[in-house]
Design an enzyme around this catalytic site. Structure first.
Site, short mmCIF file in Angstrom:
data_model
loop_
_atom_site.label_atom_id
_atom_site.label_comp_id
_atom_site.label_asym_id
_atom_site.label_seq_id
_atom_site.Cartn_x
_atom_site.Cartn_y
_atom_site.Cartn_z
N LYS A 80 0.87 -1.18 0.00
CA LYS A 80 0.00 0.00 0.00
C LYS A 80 0.90 1.22 0.00
O LYS A 80 2.05 1.16 0.44
CB LYS A 80 -0.84 -0.02 1.30
CG LYS A 80 -2.12 0.76 1.21
CD LYS A 80 -3.27 -0.06 0.69
CE LYS A 80 -4.54 0.76 0.66
NZ LYS A 80 -5.70 -0.01 0.23
N GLY A 185 -24.09 4.16 3.39
CA GLY A 185 -23.16 4.63 2.36
C GLY A 185 -23.61 4.16 0.98
O GLY A 185 -23.47 2.99 0.63
N GLY A 187 -22.52 5.08 -2.11
CA GLY A 187 -21.57 5.63 -3.08
C GLY A 187 -21.38 4.68 -4.25
O GLY A 187 -22.32 3.97 -4.65
N ASN A 188 -20.15 4.62 -4.76
CA ASN A 188 -19.87 3.79 -5.94
C ASN A 188 -20.26 2.33 -5.73
O ASN A 188 -20.88 1.72 -6.59
CB ASN A 188 -18.38 3.86 -6.27
CG ASN A 188 -18.04 5.17 -6.92
OD1 ASN A 188 -18.81 5.68 -7.72
ND2 ASN A 188 -16.90 5.73 -6.56
N VAL A 189 -19.87 1.78 -4.59
CA VAL A 189 -20.17 0.37 -4.32
C VAL A 189 -21.60 0.23 -3.77
O VAL A 189 -22.38 -0.60 -4.26
CB VAL A 189 -19.16 -0.25 -3.33
CG1 VAL A 189 -19.54 -1.69 -3.02
CG2 VAL A 189 -17.75 -0.18 -3.88
N TYR A 191 -24.34 1.94 -4.01
CA TYR A 191 -25.46 2.10 -4.94
C TYR A 191 -25.60 0.88 -5.86
O TYR A 191 -26.69 0.37 -6.08
CB TYR A 191 -25.30 3.38 -5.78
CG TYR A 191 -26.46 3.55 -6.73
CD1 TYR A 191 -27.68 4.02 -6.26
CD2 TYR A 191 -26.35 3.18 -8.07
CE1 TYR A 191 -28.78 4.12 -7.11
CE2 TYR A 191 -27.44 3.29 -8.93
CZ TYR A 191 -28.65 3.76 -8.44
OH TYR A 191 -29.73 3.84 -9.27
P1 NAD Z 1 -17.48 6.09 -2.20
O1 NAD Z 1 -16.70 7.24 -1.66
O2 NAD Z 1 -17.93 6.11 -3.62
O3 NAD Z 1 -18.79 5.85 -1.31
C1 NAD Z 1 -18.81 5.98 0.06
C2 NAD Z 1 -20.15 6.64 0.41
O4 NAD Z 1 -20.25 6.69 1.83
C3 NAD Z 1 -20.26 8.07 -0.10
O5 NAD Z 1 -21.49 8.22 -0.78
C4 NAD Z 1 -20.19 8.91 1.17
O6 NAD Z 1 -20.98 10.09 1.08
C5 NAD Z 1 -20.77 7.94 2.19
N1 NAD Z 1 -20.37 8.20 3.56
C6 NAD Z 1 -19.20 8.69 4.05
N2 NAD Z 1 -19.25 8.76 5.41
C7 NAD Z 1 -20.47 8.29 5.76
C8 NAD Z 1 -21.12 8.10 6.99
N3 NAD Z 1 -20.54 8.45 8.14
N4 NAD Z 1 -22.38 7.59 6.99
C9 NAD Z 1 -22.98 7.26 5.82
N5 NAD Z 1 -22.43 7.43 4.61
C10 NAD Z 1 -21.19 7.94 4.59
O7 NAD Z 1 -16.60 4.80 -1.88
P2 NAD Z 1 -16.80 3.34 -2.47
O8 NAD Z 1 -15.83 3.14 -3.57
O9 NAD Z 1 -18.25 3.10 -2.71
O10 NAD Z 1 -16.29 2.47 -1.25
C11 NAD Z 1 -17.14 2.23 -0.13
C12 NAD Z 1 -16.39 1.41 0.92
O11 NAD Z 1 -16.00 0.16 0.33
C13 NAD Z 1 -15.10 2.05 1.43
O12 NAD Z 1 -14.90 1.68 2.77
C14 NAD Z 1 -14.02 1.41 0.57
O13 NAD Z 1 -12.77 1.41 1.24
C15 NAD Z 1 -14.58 -0.01 0.44
N6 NAD Z 1 -14.10 -0.71 -0.74
C16 NAD Z 1 -14.31 -0.21 -1.97
C17 NAD Z 1 -13.84 -0.90 -3.09
C18 NAD Z 1 -14.09 -0.38 -4.49
O14 NAD Z 1 -13.90 -1.15 -5.45
N7 NAD Z 1 -14.53 0.86 -4.65
C19 NAD Z 1 -13.14 -2.12 -2.93
C20 NAD Z 1 -12.96 -2.64 -1.64
C21 NAD Z 1 -13.43 -1.91 -0.54
#
Ligand code: NAD
Length: 366
Positions: A80, A185, A187-189, A191
């Protein structure tokens, strides 16, 4: 600041500290292990309050990648990187290019992908100076839809597969019709996960700190919006944390009414022993580094031959891995997080031995 005696050090193979006063770059790269292959892991940018905090984060995350890749049966090690700074204020193309030049010096032992505070486009800027970046190539996503390299669809699909397996173990059900799921949450995942669940007939409750994210799930998926306080304590079947880490802690665990906790967020347990607290309450927890491996699987295939059928099939093995974790946890009476760590270590040792054998066989042939 201690390094070798740092509580998170755990025999890291390599640690690099990069500084470029001209661009303001201050970065640390940690490589926990390359026994299974090059160390692939995200490049995070965050305004750490201290160097110690940055070091702790990079060591903890890097070790976590070794475990995640081993559990997902990928020929990758764990690593990392962190850039110290506020991505909204300090991120410039010059700083990212400087990071790229430094990564190039590591000769491919570490490969950077996006993480919090960095995006696919930032990785492309880093990639102007090094080939050792991943998750940036246009390809067909695992659903056959063109993707810009974003691993979120694969992460969301893997999380959906994991939820199906957890529901089968804890609730004895093989379909999700009418299943009640709370997602923190969107977000990307989150939704995309919500969309999979909706298609399978689940009923959704959502909370996000950003109202527009919540509105989209309400308008497009018929989800019910709730408050920050409510989302963790709803009397639903499944709680899916998809926002931030440390959400499973002394204060939240006693309030959780869901029978399953299964979501994509990284580092959901505030402390390792919180998996035992969940077990004690009869809550089946899907260890985060097992269920959210879809993204790393997707990125791995980008570096080999990106065939979306293969990616999909590999992501679906998350279900079999969780099946093994849940079955062993039940028969050994241990928390699922403990079993997931053991299983990762078993796979890690097995494949490191295979790797060494094939390397020495190659040396003999050569
Ligand atoms: P993202 O930033 O697109 O979505 C996160 C969402 O959480 C956002 O909409 C944000 O507004 C919301 N959020 C932040 N703080 C919050 C809170 N206190 N309460 C409620 N909502 C809150 O990120 P992502 O890519 O969707 O990733 C989500 C999680 O999954 C993260 O922890 C990330 O580390 C983990 N993850 C993501 C991936 C990936 O492929 N994107 C892979 C492995 C793990």
């Amino acid at each position: 600041m201690n390094v070798f005696s740092h509580p998170e050090f755990d025999n890291h193979e390599h640690l690099s500290i990069f500084c470029d006063p001209e661009t303001g770059l201050k970065a640390i790269v940690a490589i926990h292990s390359t026994s299974r292959g090059p160390a692939l892991g995200g490049c995070r940018m965050y305004p750490y309050a201290s160097d110690e905090q940055a070091l702790r984060d990079v060591l903890r995350l890097s070790r976590g990648m070794t475990y995640k890749s081993a559990l997902a049966n990928l020929d990758l090690g764990g690593g990392k990187s962190v850039i110290i700074g506020d991505p909204r204020k300090h991120k410039t193309e010059a700083l990212l290019e400087s990071m790229g030049r430094f990564l190039e010096q590591l000769g491919g032992q570490y490969i950077a992908a996006e993480d919090s505070g960095t995006s696919v486009s930032d990785l492309k800027v880093i990639g102007r100076q090094t080939t050792h970046v991943a998750g940036i190539k246009d390809h067909l996503g695992l659903d056959g839809v063109p993707s810009n390299g974003d691993p979120s669809p694969a992460t969301a699909y893997g999380t959906y597969i994991g939820i199906c397996m957890a529901v089968r173990h804890r609730l004895g059900r093989s379909d999700l019709q009418g299943l009640e799921v709370a997602i923190q949450g969107i977000g990307n995942v989150g939704y995309r996960l919500a969309r999979h669940l909706k298609e399978a007939g689940a009923k959704l409750w959502v909370y996000d700190i950003h109202k527009d994210q919540m509105d989209r799930a309400v308008d497009e998926l018929g989800a019910t919006p709730v408050s920050a306080e409510e989302i963790l304590a709803l009397p639903v079947d499944v709680l899916a944390p998809c926002a931030l880490g440390a959400v499973l802690n002394d204060s939240s665990i006693p309030r959780i009414q869901a029978k399953v906790v299964a979501g994509a967020a990284n580092n959901q347990l505030e402390r390792p022993e919180h998996d035992a607290a969940l077990q004690k309450r009869g809550i089946l927890y899907a260890p985060d580094f097992a269920i959210n491996a879809g993204g790393i699987i997707d990125v791995f295939y980008e570096r080999t031959n990106h065939d979306h059928h293969k990616v999909r099939a590999h992501v679906e093995t998350i279900g079999t891995t969780l099946d093994e974790i849940f079955t062993r946890a039940r028969s050994e009476g241990l928390p699922t997080g403990t079993i997931a760590n053991r299983l990762a270590e078993e796979r890690f040792r097995r494949s490191s031995a295979d790797h060494q054998q094939s390397t020495s066989a190659m040396a003999k042939v050569g």
